[in-house]
Design a protein around this motif. Structure first.
Motif, PDB file in Angstrom:
ATOM      1  N   VAL A 219     -25.540  -9.332  16.289  1.00  0.00           N
ATOM      2  CA  VAL A 219     -24.218  -9.766  15.875  1.00  0.00           C
ATOM      3  C   VAL A 219     -23.100  -8.929  16.998  1.00  0.00           C
ATOM      4  O   VAL A 219     -23.075  -8.000  17.222  1.00  0.00           O
ATOM      5  CB  VAL A 219     -23.923  -9.929  14.353  1.00  0.00           C
ATOM      6  CG1 VAL A 219     -24.654 -10.785  13.950  1.00  0.00           C
ATOM      7  CG2 VAL A 219     -23.436  -8.782  14.450  1.00  0.00           C
ATOM      8  N   VAL A 220     -21.914 -10.001  16.953  1.00  0.00           N
ATOM      9  CA  VAL A 220     -20.932  -9.428  17.574  1.00  0.00           C
ATOM     10  C   VAL A 220     -19.682  -9.692  16.282  1.00  0.00           C
ATOM     11  O   VAL A 220     -19.574  -9.682  15.399  1.00  0.00           O
ATOM     12  CB  VAL A 220     -20.401 -10.533  18.793  1.00  0.00           C
ATOM     13  CG1 VAL A 220     -18.649 -10.276  18.934  1.00  0.00           C
ATOM     14  CG2 VAL A 220     -21.108 -10.336  20.259  1.00  0.00           C
ATOM     15  N   VAL A 221     -19.156  -7.820  16.595  1.00  0.00           N
ATOM     16  CA  VAL A 221     -18.230  -8.199  15.289  1.00  0.00           C
ATOM     17  C   VAL A 221     -16.673  -7.981  16.075  1.00  0.00           C
ATOM     18  O   VAL A 221     -16.465  -7.317  17.680  1.00  0.00           O
ATOM     19  CB  VAL A 221     -18.110  -6.318  15.048  1.00  0.00           C
ATOM     20  CG1 VAL A 221     -17.347  -6.428  13.890  1.00  0.00           C
ATOM     21  CG2 VAL A 221     -19.598  -6.473  14.369  1.00  0.00           C
ATOM     22  N   CYS A 222     -15.789  -8.844  15.626  1.00  0.00           N
ATOM     23  CA  CYS A 222     -15.021  -9.278  16.127  1.00  0.00           C
ATOM     24  C   CYS A 222     -13.638  -8.454  14.607  1.00  0.00           C
ATOM     25  O   CYS A 222     -13.798  -8.675  13.864  1.00  0.00           O
ATOM     26  CB  CYS A 222     -14.674 -10.466  15.888  1.00  0.00           C
ATOM     27  SG  CYS A 222     -15.723 -11.367  17.473  1.00  0.00           S
ATOM     28  N   GLU A 223     -12.592  -8.899  15.412  1.00  0.00           N
ATOM     29  CA  GLU A 223     -11.503  -8.515  14.451  1.00  0.00           C
ATOM     30  C   GLU A 223     -11.004 -10.267  13.159  1.00  0.00           C
ATOM     31  O   GLU A 223     -10.878  -9.820  12.270  1.00  0.00           O
ATOM     32  CB  GLU A 223     -10.033  -8.434  14.664  1.00  0.00           C
ATOM     33  CG  GLU A 223     -10.397  -6.825  15.052  1.00  0.00           C
ATOM     34  CD  GLU A 223      -8.609  -6.023  15.385  1.00  0.00           C
ATOM     35  OE1 GLU A 223      -7.528  -6.366  15.066  1.00  0.00           O
ATOM     36  OE2 GLU A 223      -8.800  -5.007  16.434  1.00  0.00           O
ATOM     37  N   SER A 224     -10.983 -11.315  13.908  1.00  0.00           N
ATOM     38  CA  SER A 224     -10.438 -12.553  13.510  1.00  0.00           C
ATOM     39  C   SER A 224     -11.209 -13.212  14.278  1.00  0.00           C
ATOM     40  O   SER A 224     -12.441 -13.322  14.572  1.00  0.00           O
ATOM     41  CB  SER A 224      -9.326 -12.876  14.256  1.00  0.00           C
ATOM     42  OG  SER A 224      -9.855 -13.611  15.530  1.00  0.00           O
ATOM     43  N   GLN A 225     -11.478 -14.620  12.735  1.00  0.00           N
ATOM     44  CA  GLN A 225     -11.211 -15.543  12.648  1.00  0.00           C
ATOM     45  C   GLN A 225     -11.891 -16.278  13.771  1.00  0.00           C
ATOM     46  O   GLN A 225     -12.893 -16.150  14.287  1.00  0.00           O
ATOM     47  CB  GLN A 225     -11.371 -15.775  11.248  1.00  0.00           C
ATOM     48  CG  GLN A 225     -11.813 -15.882   9.933  1.00  0.00           C
ATOM     49  CD  GLN A 225     -10.715 -16.337   9.095  1.00  0.00           C
ATOM     50  OE1 GLN A 225      -9.542 -16.536   9.379  1.00  0.00           O
ATOM     51  NE2 GLN A 225     -11.352 -16.548   7.398  1.00  0.00           N
ATOM     52  N   ALA A 238     -21.477 -14.052  15.517  1.00  0.00           N
ATOM     53  CA  ALA A 238     -20.763 -13.821  14.929  1.00  0.00           C
ATOM     54  C   ALA A 238     -20.253 -13.270  14.126  1.00  0.00           C
ATOM     55  O   ALA A 238     -20.618 -13.778  13.110  1.00  0.00           O
ATOM     56  CB  ALA A 238     -19.573 -13.131  16.076  1.00  0.00           C
ATOM     57  N   ILE A 239     -19.475 -11.949  13.776  1.00  0.00           N
ATOM     58  CA  ILE A 239     -18.974 -11.630  12.775  1.00  0.00           C
ATOM     59  C   ILE A 239     -17.652 -11.455  12.275  1.00  0.00           C
ATOM     60  O   ILE A 239     -17.273 -11.030  14.099  1.00  0.00           O
ATOM     61  CB  ILE A 239     -19.940 -10.941  10.877  1.00  0.00           C
ATOM     62  CG1 ILE A 239     -20.066  -9.318  12.369  1.00  0.00           C
ATOM     63  CG2 ILE A 239     -20.496 -11.965  10.716  1.00  0.00           C
ATOM     64  CD1 ILE A 239     -20.520  -8.714  11.509  1.00  0.00           C
ATOM     65  N   ALA A 240     -16.677 -11.470  11.757  1.00  0.00           N
ATOM     66  CA  ALA A 240     -15.416 -10.960  11.835  1.00  0.00           C
ATOM     67  C   ALA A 240     -14.883 -10.411  10.648  1.00  0.00           C
ATOM     68  O   ALA A 240     -15.138 -10.902   9.297  1.00  0.00           O
ATOM     69  CB  ALA A 240     -14.137 -12.197  11.980  1.00  0.00           C
ATOM     70  N   LEU A 241     -14.236  -9.179  11.007  1.00  0.00           N
ATOM     71  CA  LEU A 241     -13.922  -8.141   9.652  1.00  0.00           C
ATOM     72  C   LEU A 241     -12.276  -8.463   8.611  1.00  0.00           C
ATOM     73  O   LEU A 241     -11.628  -8.503   7.999  1.00  0.00           O
ATOM     74  CB  LEU A 241     -13.553  -6.714   9.721  1.00  0.00           C
ATOM     75  CG  LEU A 241     -14.884  -6.511  10.641  1.00  0.00           C
ATOM     76  CD1 LEU A 241     -14.795  -4.829  11.439  1.00  0.00           C
ATOM     77  CD2 LEU A 241     -16.319  -6.380  10.027  1.00  0.00           C
TER      78      LEU A 241
END
Length: 319
Positions: A219-225, A238-241
């Motif tokens: 997966v790709v990890v992003c900051e925003s939705q 992807a997921i977002a933190l």
């Protein structure tokens, strides 16, 4: 509660609309317009040929305790009542359809599309006291042009139940925890870009439940939705933190089945710190690929080709 006519939101105060009608009719109708609390008292246009001396008709400027819809009028003398467009029709001597169009032409800047066949996601969970009932998402089953302006596709909107809250003028993002429980709804205002996270929701990992349900390990990890959703629109999980990561989020990730992370945090100082924090806290038996997002940019600022180019270049820097 806003008035929606032909998929257009009437973005106006009722008093302004009534004064407009008063001007157009040279005072022939609506001789008196008087604010009474949140609502408006007017001289009724349907009895005494619109010439009564004291206002006996009320137009509701918002939903009151009796759940009267926004813009609804009622005369307490002759009992004539109906929606705002009926009042416009009477005063301007035009058809109901023309009255609706008049309101849209003069007082609507927002178009929404009602989604009729929004599919349900079977999360196989029991709703507990601290979780939301997913039926609430039906309140936001609207499209808004802003979704597509940010690169979302209809498939992504439907898959992740993205919606639009007419009352707050905001895009809605349902958030589930890793066990498929609906724990909150975040919002991003389409006018001022204000982002709201419910105070009692904490910082979950956005879309992690979908990754787990689909047995995705890369997966790709992003900051925003929006960054994570843009990746999904490109066909990249992807997921977002919802930020740059917390201890609780790392504990959750260290217990899931993801084995390959592509860090695509924002190209700024906070993003750099987030990358360092992620590498320090994630378990040692996974692969971490750091994607160098250009300075002062995020995933949503890039095209698919630009992102894939960066992803390929940085795949050599696996930690």
């Amino acid at each position: 509660m806003d008035l929606i006519i032909n998929n257009h939101v009437i973005d106006a105060n009722v008093e302004d609309i009534l004064k407009h009608i008063q001007d157009l009719t040279n005072g022939r109708y609506l001789k008196n317009i008087i604010r009474r609390g949140d609502n408006i008292a007017i001289t009724c246009p349907t009895h005494k040929d619109g010439q009564e001396s004291h206002p006996s008709c009320y137009v509701y400027n918002n939903t009151n305790s009796d759940n009267v819809p926004f813009g609804w009028y009622r005369c307490f003398t002759c009992n004539d009542q109906g929606p705002l467009y009926k009042l416009v029709s009477i005063c301007l001597s035009i058809t109901i359809e023309d009255a609706k169009q008049w309101l849209v032409d003069n007082y609507s800047n927002t178009f929404v599309e009602r989604s009729i066949d929004l599919p349900l996601i079977d999360l196989n969970n029991k709703v507990q006291n601290n979780y939301l009932d997913e039926s609430i998402l039906g309140n936001y089953a609207y499209y808004h042009p802003y979704m597509f302006q940010r690169g979302l596709t209809e498939e992504v909107i439907l898959k992740f139940r993205i919606g639009f809250d007419i009352e707050s003028n905001a895009i809605t993002f349902p958030v589930w925890d890793e066990h498929n429980n609906l724990i909150g709804i975040t919002r991003r205002n389409v006018s001022n870009k204000f982002f709201h996270i419910p105070a009692n929701m904490g910082k979950p990992i956005y879309l992690l439940n979908f990754v787990i349900n689909e047995n995705i390990t890369d997966v790709v990890v992003c900051e925003s939705q929006l960054d994570a959703l843009k990746c999904w629109a490109w066909g990249i999980p992807a997921i977002a933190l919802l930020g740059t990561g917390t201890k609780k989020q790392y504990n959750i990730l260290n217990k899931c089945g993801i084995r390959f992370y592509h860090l695509a945090l924002d190209g700024d100082l906070a993003g750099e710190h987030g990358v360092k924090r992620f590498v320090e806290n994630i378990r040692n038996d996974v692969f971490v690929d750091i994607i160098q997002i250009p300075q002062n940019k995020d995933v949503n600022d890039l095209s698919k080709d630009e992102f894939l180019s960066l992803k390929r270049v940085n795949k050599e820097s696996i930690l």
